[in-house]
Design an enzyme around this catalytic site. Structure first.
Site, mmCIF file in Angstrom:
data_model
loop_
_atom_site.group_PDB
_atom_site.id
_atom_site.type_symbol
_atom_site.label_atom_id
_atom_site.label_comp_id
_atom_site.label_asym_id
_atom_site.label_seq_id
_atom_site.Cartn_x
_atom_site.Cartn_y
_atom_site.Cartn_z
ATOM 1 N N GLY A 31 0.804 -1.224 0.000
ATOM 2 C CA GLY A 31 0.000 0.000 0.000
ATOM 3 C C GLY A 31 0.830 1.263 0.000
ATOM 4 O O GLY A 31 2.017 1.240 -0.315
ATOM 5 N N ALA A 32 0.173 2.402 0.366
ATOM 6 C CA ALA A 32 0.769 3.738 0.216
ATOM 7 C C ALA A 32 1.292 3.836 -1.226
ATOM 8 O O ALA A 32 2.465 4.117 -1.482
ATOM 9 C CB ALA A 32 1.866 4.003 1.236
ATOM 10 N N HIS A 37 4.138 1.750 -8.259
ATOM 11 C CA HIS A 37 3.146 0.667 -8.190
ATOM 12 C C HIS A 37 2.169 0.757 -9.370
ATOM 13 O O HIS A 37 1.815 -0.257 -9.981
ATOM 14 C CB HIS A 37 2.311 0.776 -6.908
ATOM 15 C CG HIS A 37 3.084 0.588 -5.640
ATOM 16 N ND1 HIS A 37 3.206 1.576 -4.697
ATOM 17 C CD2 HIS A 37 3.767 -0.483 -5.161
ATOM 18 C CE1 HIS A 37 3.921 1.134 -3.684
ATOM 19 N NE2 HIS A 37 4.285 -0.116 -3.936
ATOM 20 N N GLN A 61 7.539 -9.553 7.891
ATOM 21 C CA GLN A 61 8.772 -9.165 7.192
ATOM 22 C C GLN A 61 9.451 -7.957 7.823
ATOM 23 O O GLN A 61 10.464 -7.486 7.327
ATOM 24 C CB GLN A 61 8.507 -8.934 5.708
ATOM 25 C CG GLN A 61 7.729 -7.680 5.366
ATOM 26 C CD GLN A 61 7.413 -7.613 3.875
ATOM 27 O OE1 GLN A 61 6.560 -8.348 3.378
ATOM 28 N NE2 GLN A 61 8.100 -6.751 3.141
ATOM 29 N N LYS A 149 13.761 -1.873 -7.508
ATOM 30 C CA LYS A 149 14.309 -1.186 -6.336
ATOM 31 C C LYS A 149 14.648 -2.216 -5.250
ATOM 32 O O LYS A 149 15.656 -2.125 -4.593
ATOM 33 C CB LYS A 149 13.338 -0.145 -5.790
ATOM 34 C CG LYS A 149 13.953 0.626 -4.614
ATOM 35 C CD LYS A 149 13.087 1.774 -4.171
ATOM 36 C CE LYS A 149 11.866 1.310 -3.444
ATOM 37 N NZ LYS A 149 12.153 0.629 -2.160
ATOM 38 N N ASP A 150 13.763 -3.223 -5.111
ATOM 39 C CA ASP A 150 14.011 -4.299 -4.139
ATOM 40 C C ASP A 150 14.669 -5.457 -4.888
ATOM 41 O O ASP A 150 14.085 -6.531 -5.041
ATOM 42 C CB ASP A 150 12.695 -4.724 -3.490
ATOM 43 C CG ASP A 150 12.092 -3.600 -2.684
ATOM 44 O OD1 ASP A 150 12.650 -3.260 -1.642
ATOM 45 O OD2 ASP A 150 11.073 -3.030 -3.126
ATOM 46 N N SER A 185 9.217 5.300 -3.346
ATOM 47 C CA SER A 185 9.040 4.330 -2.262
ATOM 48 C C SER A 185 7.921 4.824 -1.363
ATOM 49 O O SER A 185 7.773 6.042 -1.154
ATOM 50 C CB SER A 185 10.338 4.243 -1.442
ATOM 51 O OG SER A 185 10.087 3.622 -0.195
ATOM 52 N N SER A 186 7.156 3.905 -0.824
ATOM 53 C CA SER A 186 6.085 4.287 0.111
ATOM 54 C C SER A 186 6.679 4.996 1.315
ATOM 55 O O SER A 186 6.040 5.832 1.948
ATOM 56 C CB SER A 186 5.325 3.043 0.564
ATOM 57 O OG SER A 186 4.854 2.350 -0.567
ATOM 58 N N ARG A 187 7.913 4.631 1.652
ATOM 59 C CA ARG A 187 8.557 5.223 2.834
ATOM 60 C C ARG A 187 8.897 6.703 2.644
ATOM 61 O O ARG A 187 9.088 7.410 3.620
ATOM 62 C CB ARG A 187 9.841 4.457 3.171
ATOM 63 C CG ARG A 187 9.588 3.086 3.742
ATOM 64 C CD ARG A 187 10.880 2.481 4.264
ATOM 65 N NE ARG A 187 10.616 1.415 5.194
ATOM 66 C CZ ARG A 187 10.451 0.148 4.857
ATOM 67 N NH1 ARG A 187 10.529 -0.190 3.590
ATOM 68 N NH2 ARG A 187 10.206 -0.768 5.781
#
Ligand code: PAF
Length: 279
Positions: A31-32, A37, A61, A149-150, A185-187
């Site tokens: 989400g976010a 996405h 996780q 990214k991941d 990034s959601s962060r």
């Protein structure tokens, strides 16, 4: 867009879709949602009969309880964004549904877990592999989409799909960046204005490393990255690694025949960000 919140219902729906011959493109998320996405969903909709997105902030996780607590949760906004995208179905289950009992299963991805994210976030990939397996069983996609990214997560999921013979194709989508280069990034939502500005230095450090890699040793490039980030008070470098793009094992030297991933993880204030470039 159909919204489904129970495991039983999503299984029933995807079973129907599969038996009517429809192909499913799946984008699992926490989400976010951001443009990264939405781009994955767009690609999934283009390459399949329909796209399904999942939103689930997966507790298993997170090796850091505070990070789990502060992870942005904005489901209503996400639903609005998805309605404007080409997402046909959203699966947003509860923790109780996904984990009726405490997870006991542990995955061991061997040397993939001994470096970078595996090293700094113990147990993280067991949580990722568990939830991704559960989601794959529920959604039964033909193709599943993950962001570069991941990169290490992608490598772990690739291993998972091979070792457990999941009948699906994985797609790794290039990183989507903000105009100033910061990887989406959601962060990023948790960054203050000043931290957000300094966060662009992570990509700048990767670009610097990429340029230097043509004529310098790995040790020199590492030194240059660490020096580059030093003046930025909000940034605390966790690692910068030069790795083989497939095994993700550290490389001691650059070799023209290697495809190399330059990977970085750093705290910007309290927010941990990762990024990479492949050269
Ligand atoms: O990349 C993410 O957002 C998560 O790790 C994933 C793949 C959705 C599993 O929770």
């Amino acid at each position: 867009m159909q919204i489904i919140t129970s495991l039983r219902d999503i299984k029933e729906q995807t079973e129907k879709l599969r038996s009517s011959g429809k192909t499913i493109g799946f984008v699992p998320t926490m989400g976010a949602l951001h443009q990264g996405h939405l781009t994955l969903l767009e690609t999934a909709a283009e390459q399949n009969d329909l796209s399904i997105c999942s939103i689930f902030v997966n507790p298993t996780q997170f090796n850091n309880a505070e990070d789990f607590k502060l992870y942005p949760r904005i489901l209503e906004n996400d639903i609005e964004a998805l309605k404007k995208s080409r997402c046909a179905m959203l699966f947003a289950p509860s923790v109780a549904d996904m984990y009726p009992e405490t997870l006991q299963l542990k995955f061991d991805f061997g040397e993939l877990e001994t470096v970078m994210e595996g090293k700094f976030r113990p147990g993280h990939f067991t949580g990722v592999a568990a939830i991704v397996s559960k989601l794959f069983h529920a959604v039964r996609p033909h193709k599943a989409y993950f962001g570069q990214k991941d990169l290490q997560q992608y490598a772990v999921i690739n291993r998972l799909v091979t070792d457990l013979s999941f009948d699906l194709e994985l797609v790794c989508h290039p990183i989507i960046r903000e105009a100033d280069g910061l990887a989406m990034s959601s962060r990023n939502r948790r960054l203050s204005e000043e931290q957000r500005e300094q966060a662009t230095q992570l990509y700048k450090a990767l670009q610097l490393a990429s340029g230097l890699s043509k004529a310098h040793t790995v040790a020199e490039v590492k030194e240059a990255v660490s020096k580059h980030l030093q003046p930025f008070a909000a940034i605390k470098l966790e690692y910068f690694e030069v790795a083989d793009v497939n095994s993700l094992q550290p490389l001691a030297e650059f070799d023209a025949s290697d495809r190399v991933a330059l990977c970085i993880a750093a705290y910007v204030g309290e927010v941990r960000l990762i990024d990479n470039v492949i050269i």
